[in-house]
Structures are given as C-alpha cells and as structure tokens.
Design a protein around this motif. Structure first.
Motif, PDB file in Angstrom:
ATOM      1  N   UNK A  30     -23.104  -3.683 -37.646  1.00  0.00           N
ATOM      2  CA  UNK A  30     -23.733  -4.799 -36.949  1.00  0.00           C
ATOM      3  C   UNK A  30     -22.690  -5.667 -36.247  1.00  0.00           C
ATOM      4  N   UNK A  31     -23.033  -6.140 -35.069  1.00  0.00           N
ATOM      5  CA  UNK A  31     -22.170  -7.054 -34.308  1.00  0.00           C
ATOM      6  C   UNK A  31     -22.815  -8.427 -34.160  1.00  0.00           C
ATOM      7  N   UNK A  32     -24.149  -8.442 -33.982  1.00  0.00           N
ATOM      8  CA  UNK A  32     -24.867  -9.703 -33.855  1.00  0.00           C
ATOM      9  C   UNK A  32     -26.222  -9.569 -34.550  1.00  0.00           C
ATOM     10  N   UNK A  33     -26.389 -10.315 -35.608  1.00  0.00           N
ATOM     11  CA  UNK A  33     -27.597 -10.207 -36.424  1.00  0.00           C
ATOM     12  C   UNK A  33     -28.536 -11.378 -36.183  1.00  0.00           C
ATOM     13  N   UNK A  34     -29.818 -11.116 -36.357  1.00  0.00           N
ATOM     14  CA  UNK A  34     -30.831 -12.157 -36.286  1.00  0.00           C
ATOM     15  C   UNK A  34     -31.439 -12.349 -37.671  1.00  0.00           C
ATOM     16  N   UNK A  35     -31.284 -13.552 -38.218  1.00  0.00           N
ATOM     17  CA  UNK A  35     -31.919 -13.884 -39.487  1.00  0.00           C
ATOM     18  C   UNK A  35     -33.378 -14.245 -39.224  1.00  0.00           C
ATOM     19  N   UNK A  36     -34.290 -13.581 -39.913  1.00  0.00           N
ATOM     20  CA  UNK A  36     -35.721 -13.881 -39.819  1.00  0.00           C
ATOM     21  C   UNK A  36     -36.117 -14.610 -41.098  1.00  0.00           C
ATOM     22  N   UNK A  37     -36.618 -15.839 -40.953  1.00  0.00           N
ATOM     23  CA  UNK A  37     -36.994 -16.631 -42.114  1.00  0.00           C
ATOM     24  C   UNK A  37     -38.161 -17.537 -41.750  1.00  0.00           C
ATOM     25  N   UNK A  38     -38.558 -18.401 -42.675  1.00  0.00           N
ATOM     26  CA  UNK A  38     -39.677 -19.306 -42.395  1.00  0.00           C
ATOM     27  C   UNK A  38     -39.175 -20.723 -42.162  1.00  0.00           C
ATOM     28  N   UNK A  39     -40.065 -21.568 -41.709  1.00  0.00           N
ATOM     29  CA  UNK A  39     -39.677 -22.934 -41.324  1.00  0.00           C
ATOM     30  C   UNK A  39     -39.155 -23.729 -42.510  1.00  0.00           C
ATOM     31  N   UNK A  40     -39.731 -23.506 -43.702  1.00  0.00           N
ATOM     32  CA  UNK A  40     -39.273 -24.259 -44.866  1.00  0.00           C
ATOM     33  C   UNK A  40     -37.854 -23.870 -45.256  1.00  0.00           C
ATOM     34  N   UNK A  41     -37.600 -22.564 -45.410  1.00  0.00           N
ATOM     35  CA  UNK A  41     -36.266 -22.127 -45.812  1.00  0.00           C
ATOM     36  C   UNK A  41     -35.210 -22.543 -44.798  1.00  0.00           C
ATOM     37  N   UNK A  42     -35.619 -22.645 -43.528  1.00  0.00           N
ATOM     38  CA  UNK A  42     -34.676 -23.045 -42.475  1.00  0.00           C
ATOM     39  C   UNK A  42     -34.185 -24.473 -42.667  1.00  0.00           C
ATOM     40  N   UNK A  43     -34.926 -25.270 -43.447  1.00  0.00           N
ATOM     41  CA  UNK A  43     -34.520 -26.658 -43.688  1.00  0.00           C
ATOM     42  C   UNK A  43     -33.651 -26.796 -44.940  1.00  0.00           C
ATOM     43  N   UNK A  44     -33.503 -25.717 -45.695  1.00  0.00           N
ATOM     44  CA  UNK A  44     -32.706 -25.757 -46.914  1.00  0.00           C
ATOM     45  C   UNK A  44     -31.260 -25.363 -46.611  1.00  0.00           C
ATOM     46  N   UNK A  57     -17.589 -12.301 -42.226  1.00  0.00           N
ATOM     47  CA  UNK A  57     -17.352 -10.863 -42.110  1.00  0.00           C
ATOM     48  C   UNK A  57     -17.182 -10.423 -40.664  1.00  0.00           C
ATOM     49  N   UNK A  58     -17.106 -11.408 -39.758  1.00  0.00           N
ATOM     50  CA  UNK A  58     -16.866 -11.101 -38.353  1.00  0.00           C
ATOM     51  C   UNK A  58     -18.104 -10.740 -37.569  1.00  0.00           C
ATOM     52  N   UNK A  59     -19.278 -11.098 -38.080  1.00  0.00           N
ATOM     53  CA  UNK A  59     -20.536 -10.779 -37.408  1.00  0.00           C
ATOM     54  C   UNK A  59     -21.168 -12.067 -36.899  1.00  0.00           C
ATOM     55  N   UNK A  60     -21.553 -12.074 -35.635  1.00  0.00           N
ATOM     56  CA  UNK A  60     -22.249 -13.227 -35.073  1.00  0.00           C
ATOM     57  C   UNK A  60     -23.678 -13.244 -35.604  1.00  0.00           C
ATOM     58  N   UNK A  61     -24.277 -14.428 -35.691  1.00  0.00           N
ATOM     59  CA  UNK A  61     -25.609 -14.510 -36.282  1.00  0.00           C
ATOM     60  C   UNK A  61     -26.403 -15.653 -35.665  1.00  0.00           C
ATOM     61  N   UNK A  62     -27.704 -15.418 -35.442  1.00  0.00           N
ATOM     62  CA  UNK A  62     -28.626 -16.437 -34.951  1.00  0.00           C
ATOM     63  C   UNK A  62     -29.822 -16.480 -35.892  1.00  0.00           C
ATOM     64  N   UNK A  63     -30.574 -17.582 -35.837  1.00  0.00           N
ATOM     65  CA  UNK A  63     -31.676 -17.784 -36.779  1.00  0.00           C
ATOM     66  C   UNK A  63     -33.011 -17.898 -36.059  1.00  0.00           C
ATOM     67  N   UNK A  64     -33.961 -17.073 -36.468  1.00  0.00           N
ATOM     68  CA  UNK A  64     -35.354 -17.162 -36.001  1.00  0.00           C
ATOM     69  C   UNK A  64     -36.200 -17.600 -37.183  1.00  0.00           C
ATOM     70  N   UNK A  65     -36.715 -18.820 -37.131  1.00  0.00           N
ATOM     71  CA  UNK A  65     -37.472 -19.390 -38.256  1.00  0.00           C
ATOM     72  C   UNK A  65     -38.970 -19.372 -37.980  1.00  0.00           C
ATOM     73  N   UNK A  66     -39.452 -18.305 -37.371  1.00  0.00           N
ATOM     74  CA  UNK A  66     -40.849 -18.244 -36.937  1.00  0.00           C
ATOM     75  C   UNK A  66     -41.767 -17.408 -37.778  1.00  0.00           C
ATOM     76  N   UNK A  67     -41.365 -17.060 -39.016  1.00  0.00           N
ATOM     77  CA  UNK A  67     -42.240 -16.279 -39.892  1.00  0.00           C
ATOM     78  C   UNK A  67     -43.186 -17.222 -40.624  1.00  0.00           C
ATOM     79  N   UNK A  68     -44.466 -17.119 -40.357  1.00  0.00           N
ATOM     80  CA  UNK A  68     -45.465 -17.940 -41.039  1.00  0.00           C
ATOM     81  C   UNK A  68     -45.802 -17.321 -42.397  1.00  0.00           C
ATOM     82  N   UNK A  69     -46.445 -18.097 -43.292  1.00  0.00           N
ATOM     83  CA  UNK A  69     -46.781 -17.567 -44.622  1.00  0.00           C
ATOM     84  C   UNK A  69     -47.554 -16.243 -44.583  1.00  0.00           C
ATOM     85  N   UNK A  70     -48.474 -16.097 -43.655  1.00  0.00           N
ATOM     86  CA  UNK A  70     -49.115 -14.813 -43.386  1.00  0.00           C
ATOM     87  C   UNK A  70     -48.717 -14.430 -41.963  1.00  0.00           C
ATOM     88  N   UNK A  71     -47.608 -13.700 -41.789  1.00  0.00           N
ATOM     89  CA  UNK A  71     -47.076 -13.461 -40.444  1.00  0.00           C
ATOM     90  C   UNK A  71     -48.094 -12.808 -39.512  1.00  0.00           C
TER      91      UNK A  71
END
Length: 388
Positions: A30-44, A57-71
């Motif tokens: 991996x060179x650039x990863x996207x973290x998929x999480x929910x809005x609550x965890x994104x605030x922790x 580990x030398x990997x770029x990373x961005x955050x997508x916090x758009x997973x709803x409780x029932x995606x």
C-alpha cells in the motif's frame, strides 16, 4: 458435494495488536490508504492514533467517516468518489460491522465498477478487490473476517446480502483494547449478534465438523463472558474472550451461513434503520423455537453449551432449555422485550416476510417456512409471546 472454508489470510489478536497495523499494511504494498469509519469514531482519539501508526510505516492515509450504523448504497457511492478523488490504493476499515461492510462495498465498486446493487447475492464480482485491512472495535459482527457484506438499498428499503469471497479482508485485527470503551448497550447488542451467528451456523443445513467446533465454543464463551463484559466494560479478560468468541462465531457462519433470524432482521434494519444486533437478539428465541423440530439434537447441544442441566431430560425437553436460556440471557443483558418497543408496525409484516424469504440467509435455515409462518414469528416477537 464439496465443502469450502473461507478466512482472511492473516489474523492478529491481543492487546496492542493495532500497533502492528502499519507494517501489516505495508506488506500489502500500500502507498495511500483510505480509512473507512463512522462519524462517532472519527471524533475519538482512535482515528488519529491509527493515522500516526500508518504514517510511521511510510504510508499516506486519508479518512472517510461516512459509514452509517446501517451502511447504505449512498454511503458506498460517496466512499468510492472519496477513494478515487484521493488516488488511494488500499482500504482500512476501523469500527464494527458498519465500517467493515461499507469498506467492502467501496472496494467492490472500485475494483469492479457498476452499482453496489449489482452484487447482491453470491459471488457476483469478477475482479479481486483492492487490499482491505479490517481493524475491529466491537465484539459481534465478525465482518472483519467474513465474505458477507450487508448494504441497505435505500430505494427498496431492503438490506442487501452480498456474499462474495473476494470481499474477505486480507488482514483482520482484533485488539480488545479498542473494544474497552464500548457502551453497555452496544456491548450487549454486538454480543448477541455474535451469539446469533454461532447458533444459526450450528443449526444451519450447511454446517460441518469445522464450523460445528467453532460455533459450539463461541456459544459457550459468549454465554459465559458477555454478561461480564456488559457488567464491567473495563474487565479486559471478558473483552479478550469476547473478541475470540465473536471471531469463532464468524468462522462458523462465514462457512455454514445463517438462517431466518438474519433474513428477518435485515428487513427490520432496512425498513426502520434499527440496530442489527438488537433485532437479532429479539428474533433469535422465536425463530429458534420455530426451528426446534428441524434438529432437536442440535438444540440439546446448544442448551448444554449455555450451562443448562439436561441430565435425565428427553431430547425435546433439553432442546427447549436452549430457548429458555436465550430468553433469560436477553433479559439479563437489558435487550428490549419485544419489537413493539422498537416502533415496528404490524402492517409491514407481510412485505418484510416476503423479502425475508428472498434473503440469501434463509437458504440454510433448518426448517422451511411459509410466508404466513414468517409473519407469525414477527408477530410473536412483536408481542413478546413464547411457549418454551
């Protein structure tokens, strides 16, 4: 007939396991990863902690916090657009089943194109999915290790069951430290989701000796340790045991599939956006009471795993003890007493029953039901009436 056994390539357990996530992801090129999480965890502080580990580990990373409780299908569409606009090449799901399923849906579309509804059913994709590492924060869904992906079709108000071996994460991490902060209600709901996985897998028509061993041990561990985890969320032994138990339940249902509990719960989630674990917990004793005659010996085994004294009892009497134990556990954990408390409407039972019978999870239920029988199970769960 051949038997298949599905599982991620690598599985990492134990306190502090998340610290290895950077090097593990690096092994996937991996060179650039996207973290998929929910809005609550994104605030922790969990998300920035993970970002730091990945970047170290030398990997770029961005955050997508758009997973709803029932995606939903919309969550997946938004995630695909985010992934492509940031030129990502890999996925990390952080959370419970919602985050994992959303990431799986995103990965399917990124790798295969089309819309997520195109993949409803079994093994509909053609291409291998982009690398996915699933980091679990709940002890219940086991989506971090399975080939199941549940996404709500917002136009039909139906939870689509996508079962495809290509969505199985490459790496699964279960670190009980991440589960320590789970609220009491979430601990109970996700734990009963795991119990449902284990029980449905054990009585499934596709069960085998491999899934049986995992399912029975999961039932025993969940019955013993879930109340303790609910009573004291800081009790790390209970958290650790539940992490293993839900994983074992995942092994079981990932290979033996499920039954009417999940098929019916998917409709409640699609119609009312209700918590999946709660729906499973309420439906579980009523569906299994219906299923008893499908395999009394298996329900006798389940009763024994839940600590019931079945010495001297007939097979029928012992099997009924399993249903009683499930009701008792639900009450002990504070699960709502019936579907009425959740705002479910009886006028929706018929359409939900029709959809449940078409759900892929219904195929391996040990007793075949008519539409009228499914409606009656909904009604019993709505009113909270049981015989056992």
């Amino acid at each position: 007939m051949s038997t298949y056994y599905f599982l991620p390539t690598r599985n990492v357990f134990g306190e502090g396991a998340v610290q290895e996530s950077g090097e593990l992801l690096k092994s996937l090129k991996a060179k650039k990863a996207m973290i998929v999480t929910d809005a609550f965890l994104a605030t922790t502080d969990m998300v920035p902690m993970l970002q730091e580990i990945i970047k170290a580990s030398g990997i770029d990373v961005v955050v997508f916090a758009g997973a709803e409780p029932n995606p939903t299908d919309k969550n997946v569409e938004d995630g695909v657009a985010f992934y492509q606009s940031h030129n990502c090449d890999s996925l990390i799901s952080l959370g419970g089943g919602s985050s994992h399923d959303c990431a799986k849906g995103i990965g399917l579309i990124v790798s295969n194109g089309g819309k997520i509804a195109d993949y409803e059913g079994v093994d509909k994709s053609d291409n291998e999915m982009v690398p996915l590492m699933a980091i679990n924060t709940t002890a219940g869904t086991a989506s971090e290790i399975t080939r199941f992906c549940i996404i709500t079709d917002t136009s039909r108000k139906v939870k689509m069951a996508i079962v495809d071996w290509k969505v199985t994460p490459k790496i699964a991490i279960n670190d009980p430290v991440l589960m320590k902060g789970m609220p009491v209600g979430l601990t109970a709901a996700t734990g009963m989701d795991a119990m449902t996985h284990a029980i449905e897998a054990y009585v499934s028509t596709a069960a085998n000796v491999l899934t049986d061993s995992a399912a029975l041990m999961a039932v025993k561990m969940i019955y013993q340790y879930l109340p303790k985890a609910v009573a004291n969320g800081d009790y790390m032994k209970a958290r650790d045991k539940m992490a293993f138990a839900q994983y074992l339940a995942g092994i079981a249902f990932n290979n033996a599939s499920l039954g009417y509990v999940h098929a019916m719960a998917h409709q409640l989630g699609g119609y009312y956006n209700l918590p999946h674990g709660i729906c499973n917990a309420i439906l579980l004793p009523y569906v299994e009471e219906f299923n008893l005659i499908g395999n009394l010996n298996r329900f006798r085994d389940l009763a024994e795993m839940m600590g019931e004294n079945i010495t001297g009892l007939s097979t029928d009497e012992a099997a009924n003890k399993a249903i009683q134990a499930i009701h008792r556990l639900n009450k002990q954990l504070g699960i709502p007493a019936n579907l009425k408390e959740l705002g479910v409407k009886p006028e929706d039972f018929e359409m939900m029953a029709i959809n449940a019978m078409q759900d892929v999870c219904s195929v391996t239920n040990p007793r075949k039901a008519t539409k009228e029988q499914i409606i009656e199970i909904y009604r019993c769960a709505y009113e909270g009436h049981y015989k056992a």
